[in-house]
Design a protein around this motif. Sequence first.
Motif, PDB file in Angstrom:
ATOM      1  N   ARG A  26       0.876  -1.179   0.000  1.00  0.00           N
ATOM      2  CA  ARG A  26       0.000   0.000   0.000  1.00  0.00           C
ATOM      3  C   ARG A  26       0.909   1.224   0.000  1.00  0.00           C
ATOM      4  O   ARG A  26       1.954   1.217   0.645  1.00  0.00           O
ATOM      5  CB  ARG A  26      -0.890   0.019   1.236  1.00  0.00           C
ATOM      6  N   THR A  27       0.503   2.237  -0.720  1.00  0.00           N
ATOM      7  CA  THR A  27       1.324   3.445  -0.794  1.00  0.00           C
ATOM      8  C   THR A  27       0.584   4.620  -0.192  1.00  0.00           C
ATOM      9  O   THR A  27      -0.651   4.667  -0.180  1.00  0.00           O
ATOM     10  CB  THR A  27       1.700   3.773  -2.247  1.00  0.00           C
ATOM     11  N   HIS A  28       1.361   5.548   0.339  1.00  0.00           N
ATOM     12  CA  HIS A  28       0.838   6.777   0.922  1.00  0.00           C
ATOM     13  C   HIS A  28       1.688   7.930   0.409  1.00  0.00           C
ATOM     14  O   HIS A  28       2.912   7.854   0.454  1.00  0.00           O
ATOM     15  CB  HIS A  28       0.900   6.732   2.454  1.00  0.00           C
ATOM     16  N   ARG A  29       1.039   8.946  -0.095  1.00  0.00           N
ATOM     17  CA  ARG A  29       1.762  10.103  -0.619  1.00  0.00           C
ATOM     18  C   ARG A  29       1.642  11.256   0.369  1.00  0.00           C
ATOM     19  O   ARG A  29       0.575  11.564   0.865  1.00  0.00           O
ATOM     20  CB  ARG A  29       1.185  10.517  -1.967  1.00  0.00           C
ATOM     21  N   ARG A  30       2.776  11.866   0.640  1.00  0.00           N
ATOM     22  CA  ARG A  30       2.827  13.067   1.471  1.00  0.00           C
ATOM     23  C   ARG A  30       3.672  14.077   0.703  1.00  0.00           C
ATOM     24  O   ARG A  30       4.894  14.028   0.735  1.00  0.00           O
ATOM     25  CB  ARG A  30       3.446  12.750   2.826  1.00  0.00           C
ATOM     26  N   GLY A  31       2.992  14.949  -0.033  1.00  0.00           N
ATOM     27  CA  GLY A  31       3.706  15.868  -0.915  1.00  0.00           C
ATOM     28  C   GLY A  31       4.336  15.081  -2.045  1.00  0.00           C
ATOM     29  O   GLY A  31       3.672  14.327  -2.733  1.00  0.00           O
ATOM     30  N   SER A  32       5.639  15.245  -2.226  1.00  0.00           N
ATOM     31  CA  SER A  32       6.330  14.523  -3.288  1.00  0.00           C
ATOM     32  C   SER A  32       6.911  13.192  -2.819  1.00  0.00           C
ATOM     33  O   SER A  32       7.482  12.446  -3.614  1.00  0.00           O
ATOM     34  CB  SER A  32       7.457  15.395  -3.848  1.00  0.00           C
ATOM     35  N   VAL A  33       6.741  12.880  -1.532  1.00  0.00           N
ATOM     36  CA  VAL A  33       7.298  11.645  -0.971  1.00  0.00           C
ATOM     37  C   VAL A  33       6.225  10.559  -0.961  1.00  0.00           C
ATOM     38  O   VAL A  33       5.120  10.768  -0.476  1.00  0.00           O
ATOM     39  CB  VAL A  33       7.818  11.875   0.470  1.00  0.00           C
ATOM     40  N   VAL A  34       6.568   9.416  -1.514  1.00  0.00           N
ATOM     41  CA  VAL A  34       5.655   8.278  -1.536  1.00  0.00           C
ATOM     42  C   VAL A  34       6.255   7.182  -0.663  1.00  0.00           C
ATOM     43  O   VAL A  34       7.389   6.763  -0.873  1.00  0.00           O
ATOM     44  CB  VAL A  34       5.430   7.751  -2.969  1.00  0.00           C
ATOM     45  N   SER A  35       5.486   6.725   0.321  1.00  0.00           N
ATOM     46  CA  SER A  35       5.923   5.646   1.202  1.00  0.00           C
ATOM     47  C   SER A  35       5.172   4.380   0.839  1.00  0.00           C
ATOM     48  O   SER A  35       3.999   4.421   0.496  1.00  0.00           O
ATOM     49  CB  SER A  35       5.623   5.987   2.659  1.00  0.00           C
ATOM     50  N   CYS A  36       5.860   3.256   0.933  1.00  0.00           N
ATOM     51  CA  CYS A  36       5.250   1.955   0.657  1.00  0.00           C
ATOM     52  C   CYS A  36       5.251   1.132   1.934  1.00  0.00           C
ATOM     53  O   CYS A  36       6.212   1.152   2.688  1.00  0.00           O
ATOM     54  CB  CYS A  36       6.036   1.201  -0.407  1.00  0.00           C
ATOM     55  N   ARG A  37       4.178   0.408   2.123  1.00  0.00           N
ATOM     56  CA  ARG A  37       4.088  -0.488   3.276  1.00  0.00           C
ATOM     57  C   ARG A  37       3.567  -1.836   2.789  1.00  0.00           C
ATOM     58  O   ARG A  37       2.595  -1.888   2.044  1.00  0.00           O
ATOM     59  CB  ARG A  37       3.144   0.094   4.323  1.00  0.00           C
TER      60      ARG A  37
END
Length: 56
Positions: A26-37
């Motif tokens: 699952r991905t989460h975007r915070r501004g230009s940063v994308v985190s994957c979990r």
Amino acid sequence: MTTQLGMTAPQVSRHPRRLREAQLVRTHRRGSVVSCRLDAGAVERLGPDLLSVLYH
């Protein structure tokens, strides 16, 4: 991150995209940063042995 991995930016972005397409992360975007979990439930449905290998 590309320097640390010894890969180009397109190579680095390809891996999470494939995992997303397979619905394993699952991905989460915070501004230009994308985190994957990792989606543990999706991986577990593939088999508990696979999940244990990924967490070690």
